[in-house]
Design a protein around this motif. Structure first.
Motif, PDB file in Angstrom:
ATOM      1  N   ALA A   1       0.830  -1.205   0.000  1.00 55.39           N
ATOM      2  CA  ALA A   1       0.000   0.000   0.000  1.00 55.39           C
ATOM      3  C   ALA A   1       0.864   1.254   0.000  1.00 55.39           C
ATOM      4  CB  ALA A   1      -0.946  -0.005   1.190  1.00 55.39           C
ATOM      5  N   GLN A   2       1.969   1.220   0.722  1.00 58.74           N
ATOM      6  CA  GLN A   2       2.837   2.393   0.809  1.00 58.74           C
ATOM      7  C   GLN A   2       3.640   2.612  -0.474  1.00 58.74           C
ATOM      8  OE1 GLN A   2       3.385   1.377   5.448  1.00 58.74           O
ATOM      9  NE2 GLN A   2       5.043   2.602   4.628  1.00 58.74           N
ATOM     10  N   ALA A   3       3.893   1.562  -1.223  1.00 61.20           N
ATOM     11  CA  ALA A   3       4.622   1.723  -2.487  1.00 61.20           C
ATOM     12  C   ALA A   3       3.857   2.595  -3.471  1.00 61.20           C
ATOM     13  CB  ALA A   3       4.906   0.353  -3.100  1.00 61.20           C
ATOM     14  N   VAL A   4       2.534   2.622  -3.357  1.00 57.56           N
ATOM     15  CA  VAL A   4       1.707   3.337  -4.328  1.00 57.56           C
ATOM     16  C   VAL A   4       2.052   4.816  -4.375  1.00 57.56           C
ATOM     17  CG1 VAL A   4      -0.661   3.994  -4.950  1.00 57.56           C
ATOM     18  CG2 VAL A   4      -0.188   1.676  -4.096  1.00 57.56           C
ATOM     19  N   TYR A   5       2.268   5.443  -3.211  1.00 59.27           N
ATOM     20  CA  TYR A   5       2.454   6.900  -3.256  1.00 59.27           C
ATOM     21  C   TYR A   5       3.806   7.323  -3.807  1.00 59.27           C
ATOM     22  CZ  TYR A   5       3.738   6.056   1.776  1.00 59.27           C
ATOM     23  OH  TYR A   5       4.229   5.594   2.974  1.00 59.27           O
ATOM     24  N   TYR A   6       4.768   6.429  -3.884  1.00 55.06           N
ATOM     25  CA  TYR A   6       6.001   6.764  -4.602  1.00 55.06           C
ATOM     26  C   TYR A   6       5.708   6.914  -6.098  1.00 55.06           C
ATOM     27  CZ  TYR A   6       8.889   5.799  -0.495  1.00 55.06           C
ATOM     28  OH  TYR A   6       9.464   5.840   0.746  1.00 55.06           O
ATOM     29  N   PHE A   7       4.926   5.995  -6.650  1.00 58.22           N
ATOM     30  CA  PHE A   7       4.525   6.108  -8.047  1.00 58.22           C
ATOM     31  C   PHE A   7       3.746   7.406  -8.272  1.00 58.22           C
ATOM     32  CE2 PHE A   7       5.202   1.514  -7.717  1.00 58.22           C
ATOM     33  CZ  PHE A   7       5.807   1.217  -8.925  1.00 58.22           C
ATOM     34  N   TYR A   8       2.790   7.666  -7.391  1.00 54.74           N
ATOM     35  CA  TYR A   8       1.919   8.828  -7.567  1.00 54.74           C
ATOM     36  C   TYR A   8       2.723  10.128  -7.537  1.00 54.74           C
ATOM     37  CZ  TYR A   8      -2.238  11.742  -7.185  1.00 54.74           C
ATOM     38  OH  TYR A   8      -3.237  12.668  -7.426  1.00 54.74           O
ATOM     39  N   ALA A   9       3.655  10.242  -6.576  1.00 48.10           N
ATOM     40  CA  ALA A   9       4.455  11.459  -6.466  1.00 48.10           C
ATOM     41  C   ALA A   9       5.359  11.635  -7.687  1.00 48.10           C
ATOM     42  CB  ALA A   9       5.295  11.421  -5.192  1.00 48.10           C
TER      43      ALA A   9
ATOM     44  N   GLY B   1       9.577   2.318  -0.902  1.00 49.46           N
ATOM     45  CA  GLY B   1      10.187   3.027  -2.019  1.00 49.46           C
ATOM     46  C   GLY B   1      11.214   2.171  -2.735  1.00 49.46           C
ATOM     47  N   TYR B   2      11.967   1.411  -1.980  1.00 48.82           N
ATOM     48  CA  TYR B   2      12.943   0.480  -2.564  1.00 48.82           C
ATOM     49  C   TYR B   2      12.237  -0.553  -3.444  1.00 48.82           C
ATOM     50  CZ  TYR B   2      16.454  -3.287  -2.649  1.00 48.82           C
ATOM     51  OH  TYR B   2      17.326  -4.271  -3.037  1.00 48.82           O
ATOM     52  N   LEU B   3      11.090  -1.041  -2.968  1.00 47.56           N
ATOM     53  CA  LEU B   3      10.309  -2.009  -3.737  1.00 47.56           C
ATOM     54  C   LEU B   3       9.815  -1.378  -5.045  1.00 47.56           C
ATOM     55  CD1 LEU B   3       9.561  -4.961  -2.888  1.00 47.56           C
ATOM     56  CD2 LEU B   3       7.280  -4.088  -2.378  1.00 47.56           C
ATOM     57  N   ALA B   4       9.309  -0.136  -4.952  1.00 41.69           N
ATOM     58  CA  ALA B   4       8.836   0.552  -6.152  1.00 41.69           C
ATOM     59  C   ALA B   4       9.975   0.721  -7.160  1.00 41.69           C
ATOM     60  CB  ALA B   4       8.257   1.918  -5.770  1.00 41.69           C
ATOM     61  N   LYS B   5      11.169   1.023  -6.671  1.00 40.61           N
ATOM     62  CA  LYS B   5      12.318   1.189  -7.551  1.00 40.61           C
ATOM     63  C   LYS B   5      12.684  -0.130  -8.226  1.00 40.61           C
ATOM     64  CE  LYS B   5      16.984   3.138  -7.650  1.00 40.61           C
ATOM     65  NZ  LYS B   5      18.046   3.835  -6.864  1.00 40.61           N
ATOM     66  N   ARG B   6      12.651  -1.222  -7.477  1.00 41.44           N
ATOM     67  CA  ARG B   6      12.958  -2.538  -8.058  1.00 41.44           C
ATOM     68  C   ARG B   6      11.901  -2.944  -9.087  1.00 41.44           C
ATOM     69  NH1 ARG B   6      17.012  -5.941  -5.387  1.00 41.44           N
ATOM     70  NH2 ARG B   6      16.129  -7.614  -6.644  1.00 41.44           N
ATOM     71  N   MET B   7      10.681  -2.452  -8.930  1.00 40.48           N
ATOM     72  CA  MET B   7       9.629  -2.746  -9.897  1.00 40.48           C
ATOM     73  C   MET B   7       9.823  -1.974 -11.202  1.00 40.48           C
ATOM     74  SD  MET B   7       6.343  -2.716  -7.330  1.00 40.48           S
ATOM     75  CE  MET B   7       5.124  -2.740  -8.639  1.00 40.48           C
TER      76      MET B   7
ATOM     77  N   ILE C   1      13.327   6.030  -9.743  1.00 41.57           N
ATOM     78  CA  ILE C   1      13.821   6.851  -8.638  1.00 41.57           C
ATOM     79  C   ILE C   1      15.344   6.874  -8.731  1.00 41.57           C
ATOM     80  CG2 ILE C   1      14.019   7.026  -6.126  1.00 41.57           C
ATOM     81  CD1 ILE C   1      11.382   5.447  -5.935  1.00 41.57           C
ATOM     82  N   ASP C   2      15.940   8.045  -8.533  1.00 41.63           N
ATOM     83  CA  ASP C   2      17.398   8.100  -8.593  1.00 41.63           C
ATOM     84  C   ASP C   2      18.016   7.654  -7.273  1.00 41.63           C
ATOM     85  OD1 ASP C   2      20.163   9.865  -8.445  1.00 41.63           O
ATOM     86  OD2 ASP C   2      19.647   9.244 -10.477  1.00 41.63           O
ATOM     87  N   ARG C   3      17.594   8.241  -6.168  1.00 42.95           N
ATOM     88  CA  ARG C   3      18.200   7.896  -4.881  1.00 42.95           C
ATOM     89  C   ARG C   3      17.162   7.969  -3.769  1.00 42.95           C
ATOM     90  NH1 ARG C   3      23.444  10.736  -1.961  1.00 42.95           N
ATOM     91  NH2 ARG C   3      24.447   8.828  -1.282  1.00 42.95           N
ATOM     92  N   LEU C   4      17.252   7.053  -2.852  1.00 40.25           N
ATOM     93  CA  LEU C   4      16.440   7.062  -1.642  1.00 40.25           C
ATOM     94  C   LEU C   4      17.312   7.557  -0.488  1.00 40.25           C
ATOM     95  CD1 LEU C   4      14.722   3.611  -2.170  1.00 40.25           C
ATOM     96  CD2 LEU C   4      13.506   5.793  -2.061  1.00 40.25           C
TER      97      LEU C   4
ATOM     98  N   GLN D   1      25.257   1.429  -0.121  1.00 37.39           N
ATOM     99  CA  GLN D   1      25.491   2.855  -0.309  1.00 37.39           C
ATOM    100  C   GLN D   1      25.051   3.335  -1.686  1.00 37.39           C
ATOM    101  OE1 GLN D   1      29.643   2.867   0.754  1.00 37.39           O
ATOM    102  NE2 GLN D   1      29.206   3.023   2.950  1.00 37.39           N
ATOM    103  N   ALA D   2      24.926   2.422  -2.638  1.00 38.16           N
ATOM    104  CA  ALA D   2      24.326   2.766  -3.928  1.00 38.16           C
ATOM    105  C   ALA D   2      22.808   2.857  -3.812  1.00 38.16           C
ATOM    106  CB  ALA D   2      24.712   1.731  -4.984  1.00 38.16           C
ATOM    107  N   ASP D   3      22.222   2.029  -2.955  1.00 37.33           N
ATOM    108  CA  ASP D   3      20.771   2.009  -2.777  1.00 37.33           C
ATOM    109  C   ASP D   3      20.267   3.202  -1.976  1.00 37.33           C
ATOM    110  OD1 ASP D   3      20.462  -0.386  -4.182  1.00 37.33           O
ATOM    111  OD2 ASP D   3      20.635  -1.630  -2.380  1.00 37.33           O
ATOM    112  N   PHE D   4      21.054   3.638  -0.998  1.00 36.12           N
ATOM    113  CA  PHE D   4      20.588   4.664  -0.060  1.00 36.12           C
ATOM    114  C   PHE D   4      21.666   5.700   0.236  1.00 36.12           C
ATOM    115  CE2 PHE D   4      18.540   0.629   1.178  1.00 36.12           C
ATOM    116  CZ  PHE D   4      17.211   0.956   0.987  1.00 36.12           C
ATOM    117  N   GLY D   5      21.227   6.944   0.411  1.00 36.31           N
ATOM    118  CA  GLY D   5      21.990   7.913   1.160  1.00 36.31           C
ATOM    119  C   GLY D   5      21.420   7.921   2.568  1.00 36.31           C
TER     120      GLY D   5
END
Length: 462
Positions: A229-237, A265-271, A275-278, A357-361
């Motif tokens: 459910a939380q992954a949805v708003y990354y797409f929307y934004a 957000g990581y899941l949305a990126k893998r899908m 997204i450039d950076r989390l 460190q590539a996945d996250f700052g």
């Protein structure tokens, strides 16, 4: 779509069984057996959808038709009809590089509503379709409890018990939970920290015989439906920025303590969401920031802060990320988690640390820096941040390169944390729904932080 455990000892199960299982029976966390890969053409089609329409499409990928599409659409529509803004999660522009994703327009003014309105309705749907009993057990550092209670209060076939750390949540958070007098709601105020509450929950769910006998179900982000459910708003934004011609070098800065929101957000990126950076923002309870920076996952000394919902040392969703970091190798995850239980730390080195460190700052925000950020944004932009969102904004300001764009996730309405806002002599007007809570009678029981005491309360309640 099937779901498997990060520890590999649960046979693949369907969506509804995964929701009902919550914590995997082998002590791990459930993840999709395979993540869908979204094409650029599909993302362009999704860009035109409303928030409920987008949520329906994302959920459809994971439900595998176990819930008929018409029923799923009704669950989604019912869940987001309770929000005060027509966009559900509107994106606010502060300047060319700063955007805020407002996640607090639900019934309890917190981002948890986005997942828990849906999960509450989903549990009610499952209970009605299967004629089953659902006993929800959850722990909260403040917002989850109110959102979960609001999602299921008064519903047939469901009882809910929420643990929160005694006198370690904000007054509004406490009132939102404890002024509810529905017969199917029990609030336990636990002497200890949120980590104590979370440990009790995990250990009770790990007692598989007890879990099945009393029909225990999870509402915390150990439940995979929360993450989806939380992954949805990354797409929307992302789509709202794309509407403005912004589609490259988009970052998200996420205030997090339990790793659930940023893992979505990581899941949305893998899908396939580009997204450039989390950016992972913590407060002084900075186990996650230290992990990203040094590769050491080890609890430190607990610190009470102005952002209490992030006052967490052991992040329950960390194991899901570890699973992907290990190349979906459940044996490696089991070994790491056994070491963590025995030694209290996990060490990641070499190429694996480079991948982290590539996945996250990551950035840890001090107490005064959090308040300074609230003051700065209020003066510069006329925008009032709650202290959790302020941590995300501070991290964004530190880590976003010039000329690039970061969306800061705003996790709660500032009225929920007026104690911190007042320290900078900023006056705010409470929304009427929050103002009405003051002076109402409260219903809660103060208990010790042991499994035995919680079990005793549960047996009486259930």
């Amino acid at each position: 779509m099937k779901y498997v455990s990060t520890r590999g000892q649960v046979s693949p199960i369907g969506f509804i069984d995964a929701v009902l299982m919550g914590l995997a029976d082998d002590g791990g966390l459930l993840v999709p057996e395979q993540l869908p890969k979204l094409s650029e053409d599909l993302l362009k089609k999704w860009q035109k959808l409303s928030y409920p329409e987008l949520a329906l499409e994302v959920f459809s990928l994971y439900v595998n038709e176990e819930i008929p599409r018409a029923d799923l659409k009704k669950l989604v529509d019912d869940s987001y009809s309770t929000f005060r803004h027509e966009d559900v999660t509107p994106v606010r522009r502060l300047d060319d590089g700063r955007y805020v994703l407002e996640l607090f327009h639900g019934p309890t003014f917190a981002f948890k509503d986005i997942a828990l309105q849906f999960l509450g309705n989903l549990y009610s749907y499952i209970s009605g379709k299967t004629n089953s009993i659902i006993h929800i057990l959850g722990a909260t550092s403040g917002d989850t409890g109110a959102s979960a209670i609001e999602g299921v209060r008064g519903k047939e076939g469901i009882r809910i018990c929420i643990l929160h750390p005694h006198q370690k949540v904000s007054k509004v958070q406490e009132l939102q939970m404890t002024t509810v007098d529905d017969a199917n709601v029990l609030n336990l105020s636990v002497e200890g920290t949120f980590d104590d509450c979370q440990r009790i929950i995990k250990e009770l769910f790990a007692d598989v015989e007890f879990k099945h006998r009393y029909h225990l179900r999870a509402i915390n982000s150990i439940n995979i439906a929360r993450i989806l459910a939380q992954a949805v708003y990354y797409f929307y934004a992302y789509f709202r920025l794309a509407d403005q011609g912004i589609s490259e070098k988009v970052h998200f800065s996420v205030p997090t303590g339990n790793f659930g929101d940023i893992f979505a957000g990581y899941l949305a990126k893998r899908m396939g969401l580009p997204i450039d950076r989390l950016i992972l923002a913590t407060n002084e309870n900075n186990i996650l920031a230290r992990f990203v920076q040094d590769g050491v996952y080890q609890p430190g000394e607990f610190r009470g802060t102005h952002s209490p919902s992030m006052d967490i040392q052991v992040a329950s969703n960390f194991e899901r990320y570890l699973y992907y970091l290990c190349g979906e190798n459940s044996q490696a995850v089991t070994s790491f988690m056994a070491r963590f239980k025995a030694e209290g730390r996990i060490d990641i080195i070499g190429d694996a640390l480079k991948q982290v460190q590539a996945d996250f700052g990551a950035y840890s925000v001090g107490n005064e820096e959090c308040l300074d950020t609230i003051s700065e944004y209020h003066e510069k932009y006329g925008y009032l941040l709650d202290p959790h969102t302020a941590c995300g904004a501070a991290a964004s300001d530190k880590l976003t390169p010039p000329g690039e764009v970061t969306v800061v996730l705003s996790t709660a309405h500032p009225a929920k944390f007026d104690e911190a806002i007042q320290l900078r002599h900023i006056h705010q007007t409470y929304p009427e729904q929050i103002q009405a809570l003051f002076g109402m009678p409260q219903f809660q029981r103060v208990v010790g932080g042991t499994n035995e005491e919680i079990k005793k309360e549960l047996l009486t309640f259930f």
